[in-house]
Enzyme design. Structure first.
Site, PDB file in Angstrom:
ATOM      1  CB  SER A   1      -2.896   4.143   5.456  1.00 19.76           C
ATOM      2  OG  SER A   1      -1.802   4.853   5.962  1.00 19.76           O
TER       3      SER A   1
ATOM      4  CB  SER B   1      -0.074   2.041   7.610  1.00 19.38           C
ATOM      5  OG  SER B   1      -1.449   2.396   7.745  1.00 19.38           O
TER       6      SER B   1
ATOM      7  CE  LYS C   1      -3.687  -0.366   8.783  1.00 15.33           C
ATOM      8  NZ  LYS C   1      -3.750   1.001   8.215  1.00 15.33           N
TER       9      LYS C   1
END
Length: 453
Positions: free
Chosen positions: A152, A128, A53
């Site tokens: 997330s 996210s 990420k």
């Protein structure tokens, strides 16, 4: 896509072939799950390729949290989880798209544009960590790392049909994770199945002296100890299910039936209305975000405004140009709840309520092994679905409790809705009992044998 378990048995030549195949797939894909093709990040360390990420530091890579304000920032060191990957025959391979600074539930706020859900490209992948989940579900990654502040990892895993694990707070080092809300943030795996989640979790867990919130515990060995024969006492929270759609409620009831048939004991428990958890979570997270993001000022790193007259204008223009609307909103609200006259009324009360919620979870876990809930009120929705930010915030209603209390939780795909979209359910366990999460999820995964493709 080959699984992580299978990939770990490949030779170095076979791994290089796999990386080239992934790179070609990413270049041909229109999902926008990766910020750019993995090969463009420069040389990758040897090992099984793991998607990272874009808020986890990888030395020598441009790491931006999908925000214009960090444009051009090159990470000067590896996050501890990256070092741990290297020690376990894995390596970072590409950065995934995400909501800006992890503030969102749809991956629509990224400065790199939206990421599409591979199950239906007209729908969001969640957020996210939407890029990580979309890549794993879309066959563009063997496995991925995400971060979970209020759901997330788990919510995009549910929307895309992956397994997502949020470890206990302190189980995985946060050193090198660019902070959103320091008391909630936790790095965890997004994978194709439970076995892979267990393998990747074991690789990144363990004490880290560079993180003062890291628990002084040895790396886990959950994969070695996976046991699908164990039976558990599982609590359900009936009052919390009313906010879920009819299809999510049906999937919930069918999964409960399967758990009972497998021999697990199901009991009903009660907790404070989950809507209170939403308010508490956003007050605290926005307050911490306003503090953590104060460092992005255009002076030390990242984007710097041009044609400015003085230092004040440099700060103002750099932050105004660099941050997106959702991040600005949360910074402003965070400063508000921390301001004189409102600190006691909002922030202090929220922290007191957070402690009460944690005590409620602890009381339930005195009598049960696990708690079972939906992950999200609906399956993946269309882009631009939410009429207001508040509607988006409410989509976290089932996931934020685990973050408020620092507990481990795992999202597992259990069903498909009438449109063929995946629906995930969530198990929550006692602190540092990820083994039970993985055991029950492994057994349920085998029992349901859900086919999403």
């Amino acid at each position: 896509m080959i699984t992580l378990k299978q990939a770990l048995s490949l030779s170095q030549d076979e791994l290089e072939t796999l990386k080239n195949e992934i790179d070609a797939k990413v270049r041909a894909s229109d999902l926008n799950a990766y910020i750019k093709a993995p090969s463009l990040n420069g040389a990758s360390a040897k090992g099984v390729p793991i998607l990272i990420k874009d808020n986890i530091s990888v030395k020598g890579w441009e790491v931006t949290c999908s925000s214009k304000i960090l444009e051009g920032y090159i990470a000067p060191y590896h996050a501890s989880v990256i070092e741990n990957l290297h020690q376990n025959s894995m390596a970072g391979f590409g950065l995934s798209n995400m909501d800006e600074f992890a503030m969102g539930s749809t991956t629509e706020s990224s400065c790199y544009g939206i990421t599409k859900n591979p199950r239906d490209k007209n729908r969001v992948p969640g957020g996210s960590s939407g890029g990580s989940a979309a890549a794993v579900a879309g066959g563009l990654a063997v496995a991925a790392l995400g971060s979970d502040t209020g759901g997330s990892i788990r919510q995009p895993a549910s929307y895309c049909g992956c397994v997502g694990l949020k470890p206990t707070y302190g189980r995985v080092s946060r050193y090198g994770l660019i902070a959103y809300c320091s008391s909630f943030d936790q790095i965890g795996p997004i994978t194709q199945n439970v076995e892979d989640a267990s393998i990747l979790f074991d690789a990144i867990s363990g004490h880290d002296s560079k993180d003062s919130t890291s628990a002084n515990l040895k790396p886990t060995q959950t994969f070695k100890n996976l046991n699908r024969e164990k039976r558990f006492k599982i609590a359900i929270l009936r009052d919390h299910i009313k906010d879920a759609s009819n299809e999510v409620q049906l999937a919930y009831e069918n999964t409960l039936k399967a758990l009972k048939e497998m021999g697990h004991e199901i009991v009903e428990k009660k907790m404070l209305d989950s809507h209170y958890q939403i308010s508490i979570y956003y007050i605290i997270s926005m307050a911490e975000a306003s503090s953590n993001l104060a460092r992005f000022d255009g002076v030390r790193y990242g984007r710097r405004a041009q044609n400015i007259k003085d230092l004040k204008e440099l700060y103002l223009k750099s932050r105004s140009e660099g941050f997106g609307d959702e991040v600005k909103r949360r910074i402003m609200l965070g400063n508000f709840v921390l301001s004189s006259g409102y600190y006691d009324a909002y922030y202090l009360k929220a922290q007191q309520m957070r402690l009460m919620i944690k005590e409620q979870y602890n009381k339930i876990f005195e009598e049960v092994d696990l708690i079972f809930t939906p992950v999200a009120p609906t399956s993946a929705h269309l882009f631009n679905y939410h009429a207001s930010p508040l509607e988006m915030y409410l989509s976290d209603i089932y996931t934020i409790g685990a973050n408020l209390s620092g507990l481990p939780a795992l999202s597992l795909p259990v069903a498909k809705d009438s449109l063929g979209l995946p629906i995930g359910m969530q198990f929550i366990a006692k602190a540092f009992d990820e083994q039970s999460l993985l055991d029950v999820s492994y057994a349920l995964e085998q029992e349901l044998d859900l086919k999403l493709d």
